[in-house]
Design an enzyme around this catalytic site. Structure first.
Site, PDB file in Angstrom:
ATOM      1  N   CYS A   1       0.855  -1.184   0.000  1.00  0.00           N
ATOM      2  CA  CYS A   1       0.000   0.000   0.000  1.00  0.00           C
ATOM      3  C   CYS A   1       0.892   1.235   0.000  1.00  0.00           C
ATOM      4  O   CYS A   1       1.868   1.312   0.724  1.00  0.00           O
ATOM      5  CB  CYS A   1      -0.950   0.092   1.186  1.00  0.00           C
ATOM      6  SG  CYS A   1      -2.215  -1.162   1.218  1.00  0.00           S
TER       7      CYS A   1
ATOM      8  N   ARG B   1       4.156  -0.513  -4.671  1.00  0.00           N
ATOM      9  CA  ARG B   1       3.792  -0.986  -3.329  1.00  0.00           C
ATOM     10  C   ARG B   1       2.417  -1.644  -3.310  1.00  0.00           C
ATOM     11  O   ARG B   1       2.012  -2.240  -2.309  1.00  0.00           O
ATOM     12  CB  ARG B   1       3.792   0.175  -2.352  1.00  0.00           C
ATOM     13  CG  ARG B   1       5.115   0.858  -2.214  1.00  0.00           C
ATOM     14  CD  ARG B   1       5.026   1.978  -1.220  1.00  0.00           C
ATOM     15  NE  ARG B   1       4.900   1.463   0.126  1.00  0.00           N
ATOM     16  CZ  ARG B   1       5.917   1.273   0.941  1.00  0.00           C
ATOM     17  NH1 ARG B   1       7.136   1.566   0.555  1.00  0.00           N
ATOM     18  NH2 ARG B   1       5.752   0.794   2.148  1.00  0.00           N
TER      19      ARG B   1
ATOM     20  N   TRP C   1      -2.856  -2.552  -1.841  1.00  0.00           N
ATOM     21  CA  TRP C   1      -2.547  -3.980  -2.001  1.00  0.00           C
ATOM     22  C   TRP C   1      -3.478  -4.691  -1.026  1.00  0.00           C
ATOM     23  O   TRP C   1      -3.325  -4.580   0.184  1.00  0.00           O
ATOM     24  CB  TRP C   1      -1.088  -4.237  -1.660  1.00  0.00           C
ATOM     25  CG  TRP C   1      -0.649  -5.644  -1.908  1.00  0.00           C
ATOM     26  CD1 TRP C   1      -0.162  -6.162  -3.072  1.00  0.00           C
ATOM     27  CD2 TRP C   1      -0.617  -6.725  -0.961  1.00  0.00           C
ATOM     28  NE1 TRP C   1       0.157  -7.490  -2.912  1.00  0.00           N
ATOM     29  CE2 TRP C   1      -0.109  -7.861  -1.636  1.00  0.00           C
ATOM     30  CE3 TRP C   1      -0.975  -6.854   0.370  1.00  0.00           C
ATOM     31  CZ2 TRP C   1       0.050  -9.090  -1.015  1.00  0.00           C
ATOM     32  CZ3 TRP C   1      -0.821  -8.092   0.993  1.00  0.00           C
ATOM     33  CH2 TRP C   1      -0.310  -9.189   0.299  1.00  0.00           C
TER      34      TRP C   1
ATOM     35  N   ASN D   1      -2.238   2.008   5.756  1.00  0.00           N
ATOM     36  CA  ASN D   1      -1.401   0.906   5.297  1.00  0.00           C
ATOM     37  C   ASN D   1      -1.102   0.043   6.508  1.00  0.00           C
ATOM     38  O   ASN D   1      -0.728   0.573   7.555  1.00  0.00           O
ATOM     39  CB  ASN D   1      -0.100   1.482   4.699  1.00  0.00           C
ATOM     40  CG  ASN D   1       0.909   0.405   4.352  1.00  0.00           C
ATOM     41  OD1 ASN D   1       0.563  -0.770   4.229  1.00  0.00           O
ATOM     42  ND2 ASN D   1       2.159   0.797   4.198  1.00  0.00           N
ATOM     43  N   GLY D   2      -1.278  -1.265   6.390  1.00  0.00           N
ATOM     44  CA  GLY D   2      -1.052  -2.142   7.538  1.00  0.00           C
ATOM     45  C   GLY D   2      -2.276  -2.994   7.770  1.00  0.00           C
ATOM     46  O   GLY D   2      -3.148  -3.092   6.901  1.00  0.00           O
TER      47      GLY D   2
ATOM     48  N   GLU E   1      16.597 -18.678  -7.061  1.00  0.00           N
ATOM     49  CA  GLU E   1      16.295 -17.299  -7.462  1.00  0.00           C
ATOM     50  C   GLU E   1      15.763 -17.246  -8.899  1.00  0.00           C
ATOM     51  O   GLU E   1      14.827 -16.501  -9.199  1.00  0.00           O
ATOM     52  CB  GLU E   1      17.556 -16.432  -7.288  1.00  0.00           C
ATOM     53  CG  GLU E   1      17.445 -14.988  -7.736  1.00  0.00           C
ATOM     54  CD  GLU E   1      16.356 -14.172  -7.045  1.00  0.00           C
ATOM     55  OE1 GLU E   1      15.768 -14.641  -6.076  1.00  0.00           O
ATOM     56  OE2 GLU E   1      16.081 -13.055  -7.525  1.00  0.00           O
TER      57      GLU E   1
ATOM     58  N   LYS F   1      12.117 -15.792  -9.911  1.00  0.00           N
ATOM     59  CA  LYS F   1      11.915 -14.706 -10.881  1.00  0.00           C
ATOM     60  C   LYS F   1      10.838 -15.103 -11.883  1.00  0.00           C
ATOM     61  O   LYS F   1       9.958 -14.318 -12.198  1.00  0.00           O
ATOM     62  CB  LYS F   1      13.209 -14.376 -11.659  1.00  0.00           C
ATOM     63  CG  LYS F   1      14.284 -13.607 -10.950  1.00  0.00           C
ATOM     64  CD  LYS F   1      13.984 -12.172 -10.664  1.00  0.00           C
ATOM     65  CE  LYS F   1      13.271 -11.941  -9.401  1.00  0.00           C
ATOM     66  NZ  LYS F   1      13.782 -12.009  -8.119  1.00  0.00           N
TER      67      LYS F   1
ATOM     68  N   GLU G   1       7.314 -15.223 -10.269  1.00  0.00           N
ATOM     69  CA  GLU G   1       6.807 -13.899  -9.884  1.00  0.00           C
ATOM     70  C   GLU G   1       6.213 -13.144 -11.059  1.00  0.00           C
ATOM     71  O   GLU G   1       5.180 -12.506 -10.925  1.00  0.00           O
ATOM     72  CB  GLU G   1       7.961 -13.042  -9.324  1.00  0.00           C
ATOM     73  CG  GLU G   1       8.375 -13.374  -7.918  1.00  0.00           C
ATOM     74  CD  GLU G   1       9.544 -12.501  -7.455  1.00  0.00           C
ATOM     75  OE1 GLU G   1       9.473 -11.958  -6.369  1.00  0.00           O
ATOM     76  OE2 GLU G   1      10.545 -12.370  -8.190  1.00  0.00           O
TER      77      GLU G   1
ATOM     78  N   HIS H   1      15.421 -37.380  -6.127  1.00  0.00           N
ATOM     79  CA  HIS H   1      14.546 -37.726  -5.001  1.00  0.00           C
ATOM     80  C   HIS H   1      13.153 -37.132  -5.165  1.00  0.00           C
ATOM     81  O   HIS H   1      12.535 -36.736  -4.183  1.00  0.00           O
ATOM     82  CB  HIS H   1      15.194 -37.272  -3.694  1.00  0.00           C
ATOM     83  CG  HIS H   1      16.548 -37.854  -3.491  1.00  0.00           C
ATOM     84  ND1 HIS H   1      16.753 -39.183  -3.218  1.00  0.00           N
ATOM     85  CD2 HIS H   1      17.786 -37.296  -3.583  1.00  0.00           C
ATOM     86  CE1 HIS H   1      18.052 -39.423  -3.121  1.00  0.00           C
ATOM     87  NE2 HIS H   1      18.708 -38.289  -3.352  1.00  0.00           N
TER      88      HIS H   1
ATOM     89  N   LYS I   1       6.082  -4.811  -3.664  1.00  0.00           N
ATOM     90  CA  LYS I   1       7.524  -4.644  -3.525  1.00  0.00           C
ATOM     91  C   LYS I   1       7.946  -4.676  -2.064  1.00  0.00           C
ATOM     92  O   LYS I   1       8.991  -5.210  -1.712  1.00  0.00           O
ATOM     93  CB  LYS I   1       7.890  -3.282  -4.140  1.00  0.00           C
ATOM     94  CG  LYS I   1       9.365  -2.962  -4.105  1.00  0.00           C
ATOM     95  CD  LYS I   1      10.051  -3.620  -5.243  1.00  0.00           C
ATOM     96  CE  LYS I   1      11.543  -3.560  -5.170  1.00  0.00           C
ATOM     97  NZ  LYS I   1      12.161  -4.752  -5.738  1.00  0.00           N
TER      98      LYS I   1
HETATM   99  C1  G6P Z   1       8.566  -9.079  -1.607  1.00  0.00           C
HETATM  100  C2  G6P Z   1       9.167  -8.657  -2.935  1.00  0.00           C
HETATM  101  C3  G6P Z   1      10.419  -9.480  -3.220  1.00  0.00           C
HETATM  102  C4  G6P Z   1      11.403  -9.351  -2.061  1.00  0.00           C
HETATM  103  C5  G6P Z   1      10.764  -9.717  -0.725  1.00  0.00           C
HETATM  104  C6  G6P Z   1      11.661  -9.345   0.436  1.00  0.00           C
HETATM  105  O1  G6P Z   1       8.065 -10.360  -1.704  1.00  0.00           O
HETATM  106  O2  G6P Z   1       8.223  -8.817  -3.971  1.00  0.00           O
HETATM  107  O3  G6P Z   1      11.020  -9.025  -4.411  1.00  0.00           O
HETATM  108  O4  G6P Z   1      12.502 -10.176  -2.301  1.00  0.00           O
HETATM  109  O5  G6P Z   1       9.543  -8.999  -0.554  1.00  0.00           O
HETATM  110  O6  G6P Z   1      11.789  -7.965   0.458  1.00  0.00           O
HETATM  111  P1  G6P Z   1      12.967  -7.165   1.118  1.00  0.00           P
HETATM  112  O7  G6P Z   1      12.636  -5.735   0.845  1.00  0.00           O
HETATM  113  O8  G6P Z   1      12.903  -7.482   2.592  1.00  0.00           O
HETATM  114  O9  G6P Z   1      14.235  -7.606   0.518  1.00  0.00           O
END
Ligand code: G6P
Length: 614
Positions: free
Chosen positions: A2, A27, A76, A102-103, A487, A491, A494, A510, A609
């Site tokens: 948010c 956000r 969000w 927000n929260g 990772e 990616k 996501e 396994h 984010k």
């Molecule tokens: C969210 C974002 C990710 C990020 C994660 C941790 O899920 O979409 O891209 O890796 O939060 O965020 P941070 O700001 O703590 O690295």
């Protein structure tokens, strides 16, 4: 999670709020709204993007004109689906108080029951709406109070987290903001003030900001601001100067922020190392932890807590610190660490890694570790973020603002920080100065090698074209490249919504091997390191089950070209440094697959984010 903006001053508020919201859309972006004070309160809000709201706002020119006070929100969803009615701001029934939040109000259900029984009507399914009715109820029962005191009193009933912004036509010359758990920043202009969840919407107006701390409430007018605790104790706040400029948060000719951020990595890597890598002296200089280095070196154990991509960087950090500094390392999901009563004591060091510095679970892990007496160190990207401020010592990654929701440059910056940290912890103990110098030399050559890897963008795009319709992907790597496999899979998930899993290559036998058939693309990260021959056997195993092999391999490796359907080469490097190279093609592959599928890579569905709720 948010985005919040606010403006009070002498300019038209509406265009400033809309522009600010666009900068915060990473956000949250399922609905947006603004409230303006212009004698009375007017609210515009709707499901969808800020651009949609902007277009719709053209019909409200009259209400907007002349309004120099307002607040805005991009959502969000947590409680209640994305819809017009659940969008913020929320109004009381008289329509003279507007709230954005927000929260999560954790006790919203009991508050709502109470308010319903007192005759309050709700027009949304959100937890946030209870706040406006609560404020309304308290103000009705004590009409002599001012808005600030009413909010203070309301917040005593609230459990959970909030970044809160309130305006009222009954006191039209102010915005009241409060924070617990969700970040808020005040930007200081001349005769005008800006409020936002982070500095992105503020930087084009002023570089002077004040960060609110948890438990603080501020009253902002066009002439100034005052900050007190929720308990009404005045606070002296430090004014911080922002150190990034507008071009850092714009696309600069790239089609998406994510692509810009992938291509920025060579220059970001220079920034991360600038002033820190001292090859001739055979040492790294990490100012933010210098005073604690001895304690760090003598830690009984290091625990690293993080979430998402930062957690993957942490895994690489584990390998690096154990290999170089020989200190035992454990990596924990921040969300698990905090809830499992972890064994941590004063001889332990807990490192928290976070790009945003605001992730709720990571922040909670930090606080748990602090309570247990551990030395807590942070690695953050966002300067002045809550995690950065609450850790005893730490280092900024200096990757610059990362706007694309899927993290790219922040990841490689974190890995470089961890590499430098591992070397700093080894100095004088486990590896010689000459060896450190060799590592630093290799590290300083990395930006150029990353640039060479990026040159293969069009080849990677053509591979993406072939595989864009696959329904599953498997990513396999060993050693330092195992976290890279995780990772790479993250990616892809996501931003393209294709199911993808990362595994240690040997673990394939396994379970995941059962999934392999002629429709399964399997990405092997198979650079020439100590596990190379083993990984070749794993490739054979996939081939004999007709899996489609894509390999990320070291330049000059002909053998792998015989086995894989496609090979993407990265420059030669030593094992510990390879993740910085091998992750690059995986970022690009995910990006191209997602764009070819028509996905919004900068704002993937359901994600945010900065995750400031648990
Ligand atoms: C969210 C974002 C990710 C990020 C994660 C941790 O899920 O979409 O891209 O890796 O939060 O965020 P941070 O700001 O703590 O690295």
């Amino acid at each position: 999670m948010c985005g919040i903006v606010g403006y009070i001053g002498w300019q038209e508020a509406a265009p400033l709020l809309l522009k600010g919201l666009k900068r915060l859309e990473y956000r949250g972006y399922d609905s947006a709204g603004i409230a303006l004070l212009n004698g009375t309160l007017s609210v515009m809000k709707q499901k969808g993007s800020v651009s949609g709201l902007e277009t719709a706002s053209e019909a409200f020119r009259e209400e907007m004109q002349g309004a120099t006070v307002g607040i805005g929100h991009t959502r969000w969803a947590t409680h209640g689906e994305p819809s017009d009615r659940n969008a913020h701001p929320h109004l009381n029934s008289a329509g003279d108080i507007a709230v954005i939040h927000n929260g999560i109000v954790e006790n919203y259900s009991s508050l709502k029951q109470e308010l319903l029984s007192q005759g309050y009507l709700f027009s949304s399914d959100t937890d946030s709406e209870v706040l406006v009715h609560l404020i309304d109820r308290i103000w009705k029962s004590e009409p002599s109070l001012d808005l600030e005191s009413v909010i203070r009193s309301a917040l005593r009933h609230v459990e959970g987290a909030y970044g809160l912004c309130v305006i009222s036509s009954r006191e039209p010359d102010k915005i009241v903001v409060a924070r617990k758990g969700s970040p808020l920043v005040i930007g200081i202009g001349i005769g005008e003030f800006f409020i936002a969840s982070d500095a992105a919407p503020i930087v084009e107006h002023t570089n002077k900001v004040v960060y609110l701390s948890d438990g603080e409430l501020a009253v902002v007018t066009k002439d100034g601001y005052s900050v007190k605790t929720i308990e009404n104790i005045e606070q002296e706040k430090m004014v911080t100067e922002l150190d990034f400029s507008l071009d850092k948060i714009e696309k600069g000719g790239f089609e998406h922020f994510m692509l810009k951020e992938i291509f920025e990595q060579p220059s970001v890597m220079h920034d991360v190392m600038r002033g820190r890598v001292r090859i001739e002296e055979g040492r790294v200089c990490l100012g933010g932890i210098e005073d604690y280095l001895d304690r760090l070196k003598h830690a009984k154990r290091i625990v690293i807590c993080a979430c998402g991509t930062s957690w993957h960087a942490a895994l690489i950090g584990e390998y690096l610190i154990e290999e170089f500094a020989r200190i035992p390392v454990e990596v924990d999901y921040a969300s698990e660490f905090r809830y499992r009563n972890p064994i941590v004591d004063v001889d332990d060091v807990v490192i928290v890694i976070s790009q945003s510095g605001e992730t709720a679970d990571t922040l909670a892990a930090l606080r748990t570790a602090k309570e247990k007496g551990a030395l807590v160190m942070g690695i953050c990207n966002v300067v002045g973020s809550t995690i950065a401020r609450e850790t005893l010592c730490g280092m900024y990654t200096h990757a610059g603002p990362e706007v694309g929701v899927a993290s790219t440059k922040a990841f490689t910056a974190q890995v470089i920080m961890l590499y430098m940290l591992a070397l700093a912890l080894s100095k004088g103990r486990t590896i010689s100065q000459d060896e450190i110098a060799l590592h630093l030399k290799e590290l300083s050559n990395i930006p150029e090698k990353v640039s060479r890897t990026l040159e293969q963008d069009s080849q990677i795009k053509s591979i993406a074209e072939r595989f864009k319709d696959a329904r599953n992907f498997l990513y396999l790597g060993r050693g330092y490249n195992f976290p890279v496999a995780l990772e790479g899979a993250l990616k892809l998930k996501e931003i393209s919504y294709i199911h993808a899993e990362g595994y240690p290559a040997a673990e394939m036998k396994h379970g995941p091997i059962a999934l392999i058939d002629e429709d399964m693309p399997v990405i092997f990260i198979a650079t020439r390191d100590s596990t190379y021959t083993k990984i070749l056997s794993n490739i054979e195993e996939v081939r004999s089950r007709k899996g489609r092999v894509i390999a990320i391999a070291s330049e000059g490796d002909q053998e792998i070209a015989r086995l894989a359907e496609h090979v993407i080469y990265v420059p030669q490097s030593s094992g510990p440094i390879t993740p910085l190279l091998t992750v690059i093609p995986l970022q690009l592959l995910a990006y191209h697959i997602a764009t070819l599928r028509g996905c919004n890579v900068d704002r993937p569905r359901n994600l945010a984010k900065s995750v400031t709720v648990e």
